[in-house]
Design a protein around this motif. Structure first.
Motif, short mmCIF file in Angstrom:
data_model
loop_
_atom_site.label_atom_id
_atom_site.label_comp_id
_atom_site.label_asym_id
_atom_site.label_seq_id
_atom_site.Cartn_x
_atom_site.Cartn_y
_atom_site.Cartn_z
N VAL A 238 10.82 21.02 4.76
CA VAL A 238 10.92 20.39 5.77
C VAL A 238 11.76 18.91 5.46
O VAL A 238 11.71 18.38 4.19
N GLU A 239 12.69 18.64 6.47
CA GLU A 239 13.66 17.33 6.03
C GLU A 239 12.91 16.00 7.02
O GLU A 239 12.72 16.16 7.88
N LEU A 240 12.96 15.07 6.26
CA LEU A 240 12.62 13.81 6.66
C LEU A 240 13.76 12.97 7.28
O LEU A 240 14.73 12.94 6.55
N LEU A 241 13.70 12.73 8.44
CA LEU A 241 15.16 12.43 9.20
C LEU A 241 14.99 10.90 9.13
O LEU A 241 15.77 10.16 9.13
N ARG B 142 10.77 4.31 0.03
CA ARG B 142 10.24 5.86 -0.46
C ARG B 142 11.30 5.91 -1.55
O ARG B 142 12.46 5.99 -1.44
N GLU B 143 10.84 6.91 -2.51
CA GLU B 143 11.42 7.43 -3.21
C GLU B 143 11.41 8.82 -3.23
O GLU B 143 10.50 9.50 -3.05
N GLY B 144 12.41 9.72 -3.67
CA GLY B 144 12.63 11.18 -3.69
C GLY B 144 13.49 11.62 -2.55
O GLY B 144 14.16 10.85 -1.89
N SER B 145 13.67 12.82 -2.49
CA SER B 145 14.69 13.64 -1.51
C SER B 145 14.06 13.57 -0.11
O SER B 145 12.86 13.54 0.12
N ASP B 146 14.93 13.51 0.55
CA ASP B 146 14.61 13.67 2.14
C ASP B 146 14.21 15.29 2.55
O ASP B 146 13.62 15.46 3.54
N LEU B 147 14.44 16.02 1.71
CA LEU B 147 14.37 17.54 2.03
C LEU B 147 12.96 18.08 0.89
O LEU B 147 13.28 17.83 -0.27
N LEU B 148 12.11 18.23 1.63
CA LEU B 148 10.93 18.57 0.82
C LEU B 148 10.45 20.29 1.01
O LEU B 148 10.36 20.71 1.78
N ALA B 149 10.60 20.79 -0.29
CA ALA B 149 10.50 22.23 -0.12
C ALA B 149 8.94 22.40 -0.37
O ALA B 149 8.03 21.70 -0.42
N ALA B 150 8.50 23.94 0.16
CA ALA B 150 7.04 23.83 0.15
C ALA B 150 6.32 23.50 -1.20
O ALA B 150 6.81 23.66 -2.35
N GLY B 151 5.08 22.64 -0.90
CA GLY B 151 4.37 22.28 -2.14
C GLY B 151 4.88 20.80 -2.68
O GLY B 151 4.27 20.17 -3.46
N LYS C 231 0.79 -1.22 -0.01
CA LYS C 231 -0.07 -0.01 -0.23
C LYS C 231 0.90 1.00 -0.02
O LYS C 231 1.85 1.26 0.62
N GLU C 232 0.56 2.31 -0.77
CA GLU C 232 1.25 3.35 -0.62
C GLU C 232 0.35 4.66 -0.09
O GLU C 232 -0.73 4.70 0.19
N PHE C 233 1.37 5.64 0.58
CA PHE C 233 0.74 6.67 1.16
C PHE C 233 1.83 7.76 1.03
O PHE C 233 2.75 7.69 0.34
N GLY C 234 1.20 9.09 1.02
CA GLY C 234 2.10 10.08 0.91
C GLY C 234 2.18 11.25 1.58
O GLY C 234 1.47 11.14 2.89
N ALA C 235 3.13 12.11 1.75
CA ALA C 235 3.54 13.25 2.56
C ALA C 235 3.86 14.44 1.91
O ALA C 235 4.31 14.41 0.78
N GLU C 236 2.83 15.62 2.03
CA GLU C 236 2.90 16.73 1.20
C GLU C 236 3.44 17.87 2.27
O GLU C 236 2.76 17.75 3.54
N ASN C 237 4.32 18.61 1.99
CA ASN C 237 4.61 19.91 2.66
C ASN C 237 3.85 21.14 2.18
O ASN C 237 3.80 21.72 1.18
N LEU C 238 3.01 21.22 3.23
CA LEU C 238 1.84 22.50 3.01
C LEU C 238 2.48 23.70 3.56
O LEU C 238 1.64 24.76 3.47
N GLY C 239 3.69 23.72 4.21
CA GLY C 239 4.07 24.90 4.75
C GLY C 239 4.80 25.89 3.90
O GLY C 239 5.18 25.16 2.74
#
Length: 172
Positions: free
Chosen positions: A42-45, A61-70, A30-38
């Motif tokens: 945000v850095e995922l540790l 997970r795929e992608g960067s540990d650092l999520l910019a706004a949006g 199963k997949e789920f997501g996390a979005e940076n709404l601020g």
């Protein structure tokens, strides 16, 4: 515009995930997501499974540990049961957010009867085979006078019981 000093705010698409019935020796993802709404990043540790059997649950997970706004990240959770029964675990996401630095998702699944026919009698546990280590015991087996539930009915016929406790069954 927003300054780079403003915090990010990571929001998850799910608070819990129920995998439903998953037969032993198979798996479900199963997949789920996390979005940076601020407005800030945000850095995922870390993303870890705890309060459950981590040999049956895994996360990728795929992608960067650092999520910019949006920005958005997708996680894939896998459940691969090895023993039957209800299973649960908890996923913990740690971030560098000032408020709510740790986010959780509750995980649930039922490890159902195996689809594998290990004794080769044509019946798997999911088909009602009550002893998949013995090819003579399965739902279509003939009930023998042996004190064993040969046909997986869940009970012995009366003639196979030793009601007077003399060591002999009535059918003998």
């Amino acid at each position: 515009g927003p300054s780079s000093d403003e915090p990010g705010e990571l929001v998850l698409t799910h608070e819990s995930l129920d995998f439903g019935d998953v037969p032993v020796n198979t798996w479900k993802i199963k997949e789920f997501g996390a979005e940076n709404l601020g407005p800030g990043s945000v850095e995922l540790l870390s993303a870890t499974i705890f309060e459950g059997d981590d040999s049956q649950w895994s996360i990728e997970r795929e992608g960067s540990d650092l999520l910019a706004a949006g920005e958005f990240i997708i996680f894939s959770l896998s459940f691969e049961p090895t023993i039957r029964g209800d299973q649960s675990a908890r996923l913990q996401l740690r971030t560098d957010q000032v408020s709510d630095p740790t986010l959780y998702i509750d995980l649930f699944a039922n490890a159902a009867a195996s689809l594998d026919d290990t004794d080769g009698d044509g019946f798997a546990p999911s088909d009602g085979d009550c002893n998949d280590d013995d090819a003579d015991i399965h739902p279509d087996a003939e009930e023998l006078c042996n004190g064993i539930d040969d046909d997986c009915s869940g009970s012995l016929p009366e003639e196979e019981e030793d009601r007077d406790y003399d060591g002999l069954r009535y059918c003998e």
